[in-house]
Design an enzyme around this catalytic site. Sequence first.
Site, PDB file in Angstrom:
ATOM      1  N   PRO A 128      69.733  37.921  23.049  1.00 47.72           N
ATOM      2  CA  PRO A 128      68.673  37.704  22.060  1.00 47.72           C
ATOM      3  C   PRO A 128      68.296  36.238  21.882  1.00 47.72           C
ATOM      4  O   PRO A 128      67.131  35.911  21.648  1.00 47.72           O
ATOM      5  CB  PRO A 128      69.272  38.287  20.770  1.00 47.72           C
ATOM      6  CG  PRO A 128      70.199  39.358  21.243  1.00 47.72           C
ATOM      7  CD  PRO A 128      70.779  38.818  22.525  1.00 47.72           C
ATOM      8  N   GLU A 242      67.017  36.279  43.641  1.00 49.80           N
ATOM      9  CA  GLU A 242      66.276  37.257  42.833  1.00 49.80           C
ATOM     10  C   GLU A 242      64.793  36.930  42.804  1.00 49.80           C
ATOM     11  O   GLU A 242      63.945  37.813  43.004  1.00 49.80           O
ATOM     12  CB  GLU A 242      66.842  37.245  41.409  1.00 49.80           C
ATOM     13  CG  GLU A 242      66.014  38.026  40.391  1.00 49.80           C
ATOM     14  CD  GLU A 242      66.467  37.780  38.948  1.00 49.80           C
ATOM     15  OE1 GLU A 242      65.733  38.183  38.037  1.00 49.80           O
ATOM     16  OE2 GLU A 242      67.551  37.187  38.737  1.00 49.80           O
ATOM     17  N   ARG A 268      31.201  53.884  46.267  1.00 42.80           N
ATOM     18  CA  ARG A 268      30.458  53.896  45.008  1.00 42.80           C
ATOM     19  C   ARG A 268      29.024  53.403  45.207  1.00 42.80           C
ATOM     20  O   ARG A 268      28.802  52.359  45.829  1.00 42.80           O
ATOM     21  CB  ARG A 268      31.173  53.013  43.988  1.00 42.80           C
ATOM     22  CG  ARG A 268      30.439  52.798  42.671  1.00 42.80           C
ATOM     23  CD  ARG A 268      30.374  54.055  41.838  1.00 42.80           C
ATOM     24  NE  ARG A 268      29.930  53.754  40.489  1.00 42.80           N
ATOM     25  CZ  ARG A 268      29.566  54.671  39.598  1.00 42.80           C
ATOM     26  NH1 ARG A 268      29.578  55.955  39.932  1.00 42.80           N
ATOM     27  NH2 ARG A 268      29.189  54.328  38.391  1.00 42.80           N
ATOM     28  N   GLN A 279      26.812  40.920  46.748  1.00 44.94           N
ATOM     29  CA  GLN A 279      27.588  39.735  47.084  1.00 44.94           C
ATOM     30  C   GLN A 279      28.669  39.421  46.056  1.00 44.94           C
ATOM     31  O   GLN A 279      29.739  38.896  46.416  1.00 44.94           O
ATOM     32  CB  GLN A 279      26.655  38.533  47.270  1.00 44.94           C
ATOM     33  CG  GLN A 279      25.815  38.637  48.537  1.00 44.94           C
ATOM     34  CD  GLN A 279      24.932  37.433  48.761  1.00 44.94           C
ATOM     35  OE1 GLN A 279      24.728  36.629  47.842  1.00 44.94           O
ATOM     36  NE2 GLN A 279      24.403  37.292  49.959  1.00 44.94           N
ATOM     37  N   GLY A 339      34.799  49.289  37.316  1.00 42.24           N
ATOM     38  CA  GLY A 339      34.027  49.493  36.087  1.00 42.24           C
ATOM     39  C   GLY A 339      34.747  50.389  35.090  1.00 42.24           C
ATOM     40  O   GLY A 339      35.959  50.301  34.906  1.00 42.24           O
ATOM     41  N   GLU A 367      56.467  29.177  33.128  1.00 43.23           N
ATOM     42  CA  GLU A 367      56.620  27.806  32.641  1.00 43.23           C
ATOM     43  C   GLU A 367      57.955  27.204  33.085  1.00 43.23           C
ATOM     44  O   GLU A 367      58.019  26.056  33.546  1.00 43.23           O
ATOM     45  CB  GLU A 367      56.509  27.780  31.108  1.00 43.23           C
ATOM     46  CG  GLU A 367      55.121  28.087  30.565  1.00 43.23           C
ATOM     47  CD  GLU A 367      54.784  29.577  30.537  1.00 43.23           C
ATOM     48  OE1 GLU A 367      53.638  29.923  30.217  1.00 43.23           O
ATOM     49  OE2 GLU A 367      55.686  30.404  30.836  1.00 43.23           O
TER      50      GLU A 367
END
Length: 383
Positions: A128, A242, A268, A279, A339, A367
Site C-alpha cells: 500500500p 519483466e 466501411r 486521407q 466511429g 515517469e
Amino acid sequence: MDLRLNDEERSLQESVRAFVRKELAPVADRMDREDHWPTGVFRKMGEQGYLGVTVPTELDGAGIGYLAQAIVLEEIARVSPAFALSVGAHSNLCLDNLCRNANEEQRRRYVPPLAKGEKTGALALTEPNAGSDAVSLQTRAERKGNRYVLNGTKQFITNGPVADTLLVYAKTEPSKGSRGISAFIVEKGYPGFSVSRKLDKMGMRGSPTGELLFDGVEVPAENLVGRENHGVEIVMSGLNVERAVLAAIPLGIMEECLELSTRYSREREQFRRKIGSFQLIQEKLANMYMQLEASRLLVYQALDSVGHDKRTGRPACAALTFASEASTRVALEAIQIHGGNGYMRDLPLERLMRDAKLLEIGAGTSEIRRLVIARELLGPGFD
C-alpha cells in the site's frame, strides 16, 4: 542484430496464435465482463508448454529465450491482454525468477509444477505504501529457529487471488534499507496467509488482482531464495527482464487494433466511398503502423539486452514506456476509425484501450522509467 524469427520461434508463434483463437477467444469477453479467470485455458497453456518457455528442458520447460516468451505474450494479448498479463506474471515474474535465483532443491520442487501449469505463480512486491518506491516495503520477516515469520500486506498483486506459489519480498533487516530485503517462496496453504481483498479494476479484467495479508506466516528457512538481505539484487534484475518481456503485451494490442482498423477501412462505406480512401483515415493507419513497428524494434532490442545484462535498465524501460504509451494512442485511434461502432462493447476495441492503460502504470510507472533512463545516461551523482 537479426530481427527475423528463426524456425523454432515462427513455429511457436503460429501454434500459440492458433491456440488462443481456439481456446481463449471464446472466453475473452466473459473475462472482461465478469472478471472471470479461465482456469481451464491456463491449464491447457501449461500442457502445451507455453508457460515454461524459458525454463530448462530438464525442469519440464522449453529451454528457449526471452524473445520466445515475448512472442507468446504478444499473441495472447491480441485476444486478451488481461490473460497475457497473468501469464506474464506467472511465467516471468514468478517462474523465471525462481528458475534463475532458486537453489537446485527449490527448482526441483517448485519449477516443474509451475512450468506445466499445475500450479499458478505470482510475485508479491508492491505494498500500500511501496509502489514505485518498491524497496521501501514494510513487510517484515523475522528468523525464529528454522523458520521465518512474515507479517505485512501486499497490494495490486497480479494472480494473487489464485496463486499457489508466491515469490514474496520482505525486510529481514529493516535498518539496512534496501540492503535488508530478502526473497521467500510462500505457498498459499501456509497458515496466516490470506487474500484480504480481490480488486476491481478499470481494465485487465479477468486477470485476478488482489491484496494479500501475511499474519504470522511461518515460512521454512529452506524457502529463502538466494542469500538473506540480498533480495534487492533479485528484485532489480527481475524488474528489467519483466519490463522487456511485458512490453510484448502492447505490441499485441497494437497489432490487433491495426488489423481490425485496416479491415474496417476496406469495408466501411460513407459518402459512397470506402473510408480507407479518405486521407485522414490513411494517415491514422500509417501512424498506427509506425508506432507498432518502432515499438517492436525497441522491444526486441530490450529482449536482446536483458539476455546479456539484466542490470542495465535503459533498454527495458525505454521499450515498455514507448510501447505502452503508443498502445494507448493506437487503441484510441482504432476506436476513432470505427466511429460509433468502436465505442460499443460489441467490438474488443474499448476493452483493448482500457487494458492498454495499465502498461503505463505497472512495472514502474512511465515517469519512474524515464527517471531510470535519465539517471543511467547522466551517471552517478544525479539521484
